[in-house]
Design a protein around this motif. Structure first.
Motif, PDB file in Angstrom:
ATOM      1  N   LYS A  60       0.538  -1.110   0.350  1.00 53.02           N
ATOM      2  CA  LYS A  60      -0.047   0.020  -0.252  1.00 53.02           C
ATOM      3  C   LYS A  60       0.752   1.251  -0.056  1.00 53.02           C
ATOM      4  O   LYS A  60       0.690   2.319  -0.553  1.00 53.02           O
ATOM      5  CB  LYS A  60      -1.209  -0.084   1.085  1.00 53.02           C
TER       6      LYS A  60
ATOM      7  N   ILE B 271       1.879   1.570  -3.285  1.00 53.62           N
ATOM      8  CA  ILE B 271       0.686   2.531  -4.649  1.00 53.62           C
ATOM      9  C   ILE B 271       0.372   3.665  -4.379  1.00 53.62           C
ATOM     10  O   ILE B 271      -0.149   3.782  -4.765  1.00 53.62           O
ATOM     11  CB  ILE B 271      -0.481   1.411  -4.911  1.00 53.62           C
ATOM     12  N   THR B 272       1.273   4.068  -3.477  1.00 51.11           N
ATOM     13  CA  THR B 272       0.843   5.523  -2.928  1.00 51.11           C
ATOM     14  C   THR B 272      -0.337   5.446  -2.200  1.00 51.11           C
ATOM     15  O   THR B 272      -0.336   6.814  -1.746  1.00 51.11           O
ATOM     16  CB  THR B 272       0.734   6.667  -4.055  1.00 51.11           C
ATOM     17  N   PHE B 273      -1.165   5.053  -1.727  1.00 54.26           N
ATOM     18  CA  PHE B 273      -1.979   4.859  -1.038  1.00 54.26           C
ATOM     19  C   PHE B 273      -1.739   5.418   0.115  1.00 54.26           C
ATOM     20  O   PHE B 273      -2.534   5.801   1.160  1.00 54.26           O
ATOM     21  CB  PHE B 273      -3.131   3.320  -1.080  1.00 54.26           C
ATOM     22  N   LEU B 274      -0.640   4.376   0.639  1.00 55.16           N
ATOM     23  CA  LEU B 274      -0.570   4.833   2.778  1.00 55.16           C
ATOM     24  C   LEU B 274       1.141   5.966   2.490  1.00 55.16           C
ATOM     25  O   LEU B 274       2.035   5.327   1.563  1.00 55.16           O
ATOM     26  CB  LEU B 274       0.118   3.671   3.616  1.00 55.16           C
TER      27      LEU B 274
END
Lengths: 239, 309
Positions: B46, B49-52
């Protein structure tokens, strides 16, 4: 800009595919039509060619319906996890928030457009003040936009839709009546502030046909704060 | 596009989900990410994928930095999330169109690309159904299709074969292998055999730290330098054989195998082999050697050894 529109289109399609949109439009027309034409202080009772009674009833129906439309928008996506997939696409948090905001606003505008026959009917019955009608509609749209942004914010707080709905009503009721009550009992500067924060104050002033910058500033800042808090909530989930 | 992770740390509250890890994945490489539940696999993905947003560390994908240029990186990554969340009320084809539009594919190409993905992922019969009506296996294919639709250079797949039947698993593995030739792939899994079959390199992560990194062969060699044999020697006295085996120089441990007459498990000293001397011993004593099997250390054992405390 393009991304916002892509998201708006998807949300609108979801509204219409899930019957939500039809239920909302039919219920809205049913309620407002019934009270405008048949019951209470309806048009025949007040004997004036004015849409005032419609605007009064729409003021309350929209207040209760809008949280029902917005409660799903973030709560469902966080519950199912699709928000994570959406935010890994090349879109910004703001585009997602604005896309969802616009989709609901468009749905409300569609519902309001469907009340145009009322306008035409009343206009044919007597001498209607056209300016007041247009500004009445504008007031409803501004108010809806404000409540949509509150609804979006409460939907982003929890992944439970009911919590989102009730919380939106709870926050909304302050703007809808409580602030104007408080304003009556407060004098001076404090009273002015509460008066400024109350939605009916601005709706009344707009529906008189005068569009004051104060009213616009109020609604635009309500929308802005709602949206900025929603965005902050999205941002928080990734820290 | 290479993935370079340097000193990555991610905390949830005070707990470190990822603790100062660094690794690199090269273009054309398929890296398998292994670890028990809660080891930090999904969190690492995560972050990638730059989500966190990570607490510390530096991640570069190609020439982009994850923290400063997330918008640019997102265009080059395809991501399949762990439980593959999808909009259940949307038809497959509409969902793929929506994804393609979000990735900014040119309008003229979208239609062809969707048809291509439907073919690759075997969704011809299901394309007009609502996603919610599909079986888990088909939903997984939709998830894969949306991750591949923009032809990304980096693929991040969190448990891509979860919930699939054996035939589908093999198909998806083949697909990943095919795609992985030109792309950078990072996939996580619980299933060791799967990682071994699909990946060029394996990384085992435990409690937020990398505990092993290498090819399946490397890991075996590293985890167990000792040779283990199962030997059956007949026409002899059991105890006599046992004593003689123990006296061999290269043998460190001899054990009877319960329930099997005259079969022994023999562990050699590190870096040595006892096969020749056992054969010689049998010849010298006139015993009959009917079985000699070399045991390979199973990846499962390595995994257990590294992740159990």
């Amino acid at each position: 800009m393009n991304n916002i529109w892509i998201i708006t289109r998807r949300e609108l399609a979801t509204f219409f595919n899930s019957l939500m949109a039809y239920i909302m439009i039919i219920a809205f027309l049913g309620f407002s039509g019934f009270f405008t034409w048949f019951l209470g202080s309806d048009i025949f009772f007040i004997k004036q060619a004015s849409l005032g009674s419609f605007f009064n009833i729409a003021f309350w129906t929209l207040f209760f319906f809008i949280p029902g439309l917005t409660m799903r928008l973030f709560a469902e996506e966080t519950r199912s996890g699709t928000i994570e997939v959406l935010l890994t696409k090349p879109v910004s948090d703001w585009q997602v928030v604005l896309g969802k905001f616009l989709s609901t606003l468009i749905l409300i505008i569609i519902a309001l457009l469907m009340t145009f026959p009322y306008y035409i009917t009343v206009a044919s019955l007597g001498n209607i003040d056209h300016g007041a009608v247009w500004s009445g509609y504008l007031g409803l749209i501004l108010m809806s936009a404000g409540y949509i942004s509150i609804g979006l914010f409460t939907s982003s707080i929890s992944n439970n839709q009911i919590v989102g709905y009730l919380l939106a009503l709870f926050i909304g009721i302050f703007f809808q009546i409580i602030f104007s009550f408080v304003a009556i009992y407060m004098s001076g500067f404090v009273g002015e502030i509460f008066n400024f924060l109350s939605v009916p104050t601005h709706i009344e002033s707009i529906s008189r046909g005068v569009i004051d910058s104060r009213d616009l500033i109020f609604f635009l800042s309500l929308i802005f704060f709602g949206l900025i808090l929603t965005e902050a909530n999205l941002e928080k989930s990734r820290l | 596009m290479d993935i370079i992770v340097e000193n990555l740390t991610k905390k949830y509250g005070t707990q470190k989900a990822i603790d100062n890890i660094s690794f690199k994945v090269k273009t054309g490489e398929i890296l398998g990410f292994l670890g028990p539940n809660g080891a930090g696999k999904t969190t690492t993905m995560k972050v990638l994928i730059t989500f966190l947003i990570p607490d510390e560390g530096n991640i570069r994908i190609g020439e982009f930095n994850v923290i400063d240029q997330p918008e640019k990186i997102k265009r080059h990554i395809g991501y399949l999330s762990e439980n593959n969340p999808l909009y259940s009320e949307m038809p497959v084809i509409d969902y793929l169109k929506y994804t393609a539009e979000l990735y900014g594919l040119p309008k003229s190409k979208i239609k062809n690309r969707i048809l291509e993905m439907i073919n690759i992922c075997g969704l011809q019969g299901e394309k007009h159904k609502n996603i919610g009506e599909l079986s888990k296996g088909y939903q997984q294919r939709v998830g894969l299709a949306q991750a591949l639709i923009h032809d990304p250079e980096v693929l991040i797949l969190d448990e891509p074969t979860a919930g699939l039947d054996p035939n589908q698993i093999i198909e998806i593995r083949e697909l990943i292998k095919k795609i992985g030739k030109e792309k950078t792939v990072l996939l996580s899994s619980h299933i060791l055999a799967e990682v071994e079959a699909t990946c060029d390199r394996i990384m085992i992560i435990n409690k937020g730290k990398i505990v092993a990194d290498g090819t399946a062969k490397d890991l075996r060699k590293h985890a167990q330098g000792k040779e283990i044999l199962q030997v059956t020697i007949e026409d002899s006295d059991k105890n006599d054989v046992f004593k003689n085996l123990q006296e061999l120089k290269t043998v460190s441990l001899v054990d009877f195998i319960p329930g099997k007459e005259s079969t022994f498990e023999i562990q050699s000293n590190p870096e040595t082999s006892s096969r020749r001397s056992i054969f010689k011993l049998c010849v010298d004593n006139g015993w009959t050697l009917t079985e000699m099997t070399v045991f390979e250390t199973k990846l499962e054992d390595i995994f257990r050894e590294l992740t159990m405390n």
